[in-house]
Each structure stands twice: as C-alpha cells, then as structure tokens.
Design an enzyme around this catalytic site. Sequence first.
Site, PDB file in Angstrom:
ATOM      1  N   ASP A 249      32.642  29.519  25.113  1.00  0.00           N
ATOM      2  CA  ASP A 249      33.057  28.156  25.182  1.00  0.00           C
ATOM      3  C   ASP A 249      34.414  27.900  25.658  1.00  0.00           C
ATOM      4  O   ASP A 249      35.037  28.916  25.041  1.00  0.00           O
ATOM      5  CB  ASP A 249      32.648  27.261  24.055  1.00  0.00           C
ATOM      6  CG  ASP A 249      32.617  25.782  24.432  1.00  0.00           C
ATOM      7  OD1 ASP A 249      31.515  25.233  24.251  1.00  0.00           O
ATOM      8  OD2 ASP A 249      33.412  25.207  24.732  1.00  0.00           O
TER       9      ASP A 249
ATOM     10  N   ILE B 198      30.130  23.799  18.896  1.00  0.00           N
ATOM     11  CA  ILE B 198      30.204  24.257  17.237  1.00  0.00           C
ATOM     12  C   ILE B 198      29.171  25.175  16.743  1.00  0.00           C
ATOM     13  O   ILE B 198      28.869  25.231  15.469  1.00  0.00           O
ATOM     14  CB  ILE B 198      30.500  22.755  16.293  1.00  0.00           C
ATOM     15  CG1 ILE B 198      29.446  22.221  16.597  1.00  0.00           C
ATOM     16  CG2 ILE B 198      31.628  22.334  16.920  1.00  0.00           C
ATOM     17  CD1 ILE B 198      29.571  20.689  15.719  1.00  0.00           C
ATOM     18  N   GLY B 199      28.424  25.372  17.563  1.00  0.00           N
ATOM     19  CA  GLY B 199      27.232  26.593  17.327  1.00  0.00           C
ATOM     20  C   GLY B 199      26.000  25.969  16.878  1.00  0.00           C
ATOM     21  O   GLY B 199      25.329  26.830  16.021  1.00  0.00           O
TER      22      GLY B 199
ATOM     23  N   CYS C 126      26.415  17.840  30.152  1.00  0.00           N
ATOM     24  CA  CYS C 126      25.247  16.756  30.566  1.00  0.00           C
ATOM     25  C   CYS C 126      25.724  15.864  31.500  1.00  0.00           C
ATOM     26  O   CYS C 126      24.939  15.144  32.217  1.00  0.00           O
ATOM     27  CB  CYS C 126      24.455  16.212  29.408  1.00  0.00           C
ATOM     28  SG  CYS C 126      25.856  15.369  28.201  1.00  0.00           S
TER      29      CYS C 126
ATOM     30  N   SER D  40      23.612  25.307  26.675  1.00  0.00           N
ATOM     31  CA  SER D  40      23.857  24.096  26.423  1.00  0.00           C
ATOM     32  C   SER D  40      24.819  23.425  27.590  1.00  0.00           C
ATOM     33  O   SER D  40      26.147  22.873  27.078  1.00  0.00           O
ATOM     34  CB  SER D  40      24.329  23.721  25.197  1.00  0.00           C
ATOM     35  OG  SER D  40      23.367  24.050  24.210  1.00  0.00           O
TER      36      SER D  40
ATOM     37  N   GLU E 295      32.509  29.113  34.770  1.00  0.00           N
ATOM     38  CA  GLU E 295      32.508  28.952  36.423  1.00  0.00           C
ATOM     39  C   GLU E 295      32.869  30.342  37.024  1.00  0.00           C
ATOM     40  O   GLU E 295      32.519  30.632  38.233  1.00  0.00           O
ATOM     41  CB  GLU E 295      33.531  27.855  36.572  1.00  0.00           C
ATOM     42  CG  GLU E 295      32.899  26.916  37.641  1.00  0.00           C
ATOM     43  CD  GLU E 295      34.122  25.824  37.646  1.00  0.00           C
ATOM     44  OE1 GLU E 295      34.470  25.043  36.830  1.00  0.00           O
ATOM     45  OE2 GLU E 295      34.818  25.731  38.676  1.00  0.00           O
TER      46      GLU E 295
END
Length: 290
Positions: free
Chosen positions: A25, A9-10, A69, A66, A48
């Site tokens: 994204d 969302i930036g 994770c 980002s 990818e």
Amino acid sequence: MLLELFSGIGAAGLAWGGPVAAAVDQNPHANTTYALNHGLRPKAWNLEAVSAAQLAAFGATRWWMSPPCQPYTVRGARRDLDDPRARPLLRLLPILAELRPPVVAMENVPGFVVSAMRGELRATLIGAGYTLHERLACPTALGVPMRRQRYYLTARLRGDGRHRSELGGSAPIAPLRPLGGYLDAAPDPGAYLPEATVRGYGHSAHIVDADDPAAVATCFTSAYGRSPVRAGSYVRDAGGVRTFSPEEILRLLGFPGSFHFPEVLPRSVRFDLAGNSLSLDAVRAALAEA
Ligand SMILES: C[S@@+](CC[C@H](N)C(=O)[O-])C[C@H]1O[C@@H](n2cnc3c(N)ncnc32)[C@H](O)[C@@H]1O
C-alpha cells in the site's frame, strides 16, 4: 500464503487469519497502522508501476485486492477506466494473467458491477483459465447493524469453469444484533455536535438511536467526520447527537478489540482509514470458498 494488495489497515489479512506473505500500500498512515497490528511492514510501493517479478517473489498462492473505489462511485464522478485511480488495477491485470496465482479475490463498491473495468477484469481472468464467483454482500445479512453493500469476487484456477454471478444482494442469514453492543462505554465528549448543527443538518443527516434494537447505521466512508451528509450515520445517546468514533466503526467492521491506531494518528486520519476498510465478516465469507 496471502498477498494483500491495497492493504490499507489489513482487514483482508485479519479476516484470512493465516500467514500473510506480504502487503502492499502506498499510504504511510495505513502502513504504520498495519505494522503496529500485524507485525509486518507493508511495502510502500505504487502498484501502478509494480512488476510481475516483484510480486512473484512473494510466492503467495492467494491474492487479495482492494483497489480504490472512487472510479466507480457517484462521488468520484464514475470515470471508470479514465480515472487515474483505476491505473493500479489495470497494471495488475496482465500480471495476473502472467503469474496465474491459484486464487484471486477482490472487493469493491456496488458501482463496480456496471463498470468497464469489471469487463476487463473478467475477460483477463476467464482468459487465464479462472472460474469466477461474483456476488454482492452486505454485513447486515450477517446480523451486523451497519450497511456496507460490496462487490466480492473469488476466482479459482482449478474451478469447473461454471462462472457464477449473484449480483442481486444477499438474503439475511442471521438476526440483527443491537447497535448498542458496538458502542463505546464512555463516548468522547468532543464527538457531540452543537445543537445548531443538529438542527441545520438534522433533516439530511442519518441519525440512529443508541438504544433502538432495530437501528442500522449507513455505510461509513473515508469522508466521515469531514462531510456532514452521506458519509455515515450519527448516533443519539443520553449526551446528545454525536459522531461514531473510529473505534466504533472498526467494531462494526468486525475488527478485534485488540486492534489499535498509533497514538499520534489524528481522528480525521483514523476516520479515513476505517472508512476505507472492509467488513471482516464479508471478507471471511469470500475467502472461505477460496
Ligand atoms: C479501499 S482502500 C483498501 C483498504 C484495505 N482493504 C483495508 O483493509 O484497510 C484502497 C487502498 O489502496 C491504496 N492505494 C491506492 N492507490 C494505490 C497505488 N497506486 N499503489 C498502492 N496502493 C494504493 C490506498 O492507500 C488505500 O489504502
């Protein structure tokens, strides 16, 4: 100009405050929210399979990444390089070495520190001539009443070659602000938990008091609202015990009051997007030196 990869969302673009050349994204809800708030439609590409030419075309001098994770979390089974969700970052490594943007910055969970992926990233960047500064930072050190310890990397091409790793966490540099200042004036009546649920999970759920000046919420994850424990705190106020709203989580992350989700987006998706996002204060600190 900033290139925001895995833009969600930036948060990085907002924290940067300068012009954003492009965002990328693959999540359509994130992209709709991004476009609504930033006036720029992210490219819905799968990183990818991205090419160096596609990214070079944006002409950005600062790249923010980002990446997912989950490969480095206990919840995600810590599969590291073997996790398919590590592939987009792996794909970007040779592209970074080839294009050598002047600044590369990245954020991830603390588990990234002990990952083989960090070794790959460091080797790639150092081999390409970057000077690295890595650290662990938490918004609580900046006075925000919410834990969100994260790994931050800033890599500069024109550094002095002296790499710094400050991975012991950060000492507080601002007094803790009261949680009450981040809460909704009129909480959603539907957010309150039934008494039986509070009794059932009360011992394992983390509950903070709205008027406790020393209250600190735990890290909110994208599972908040779905998983009753270890996904984020609950708050007790005059009406009972309730979930934090997605907007309260955004406030704790430092998003401006003008930021908003598309009306049609369900709460579960808002939790997912907010829980995946970043602390603007911490990103600002990382970008300030870039
Ligand atoms: C940790 S979140 C980043 C959130 C973001 N920094 C923000 O401010 O909201 C990771 C993001 O990577 C995106 N993502 C994951 N795999 C991807 C891929 N292969 N290609 C493009 N985007 C991907 C997800 O949709 C998600 O929004």
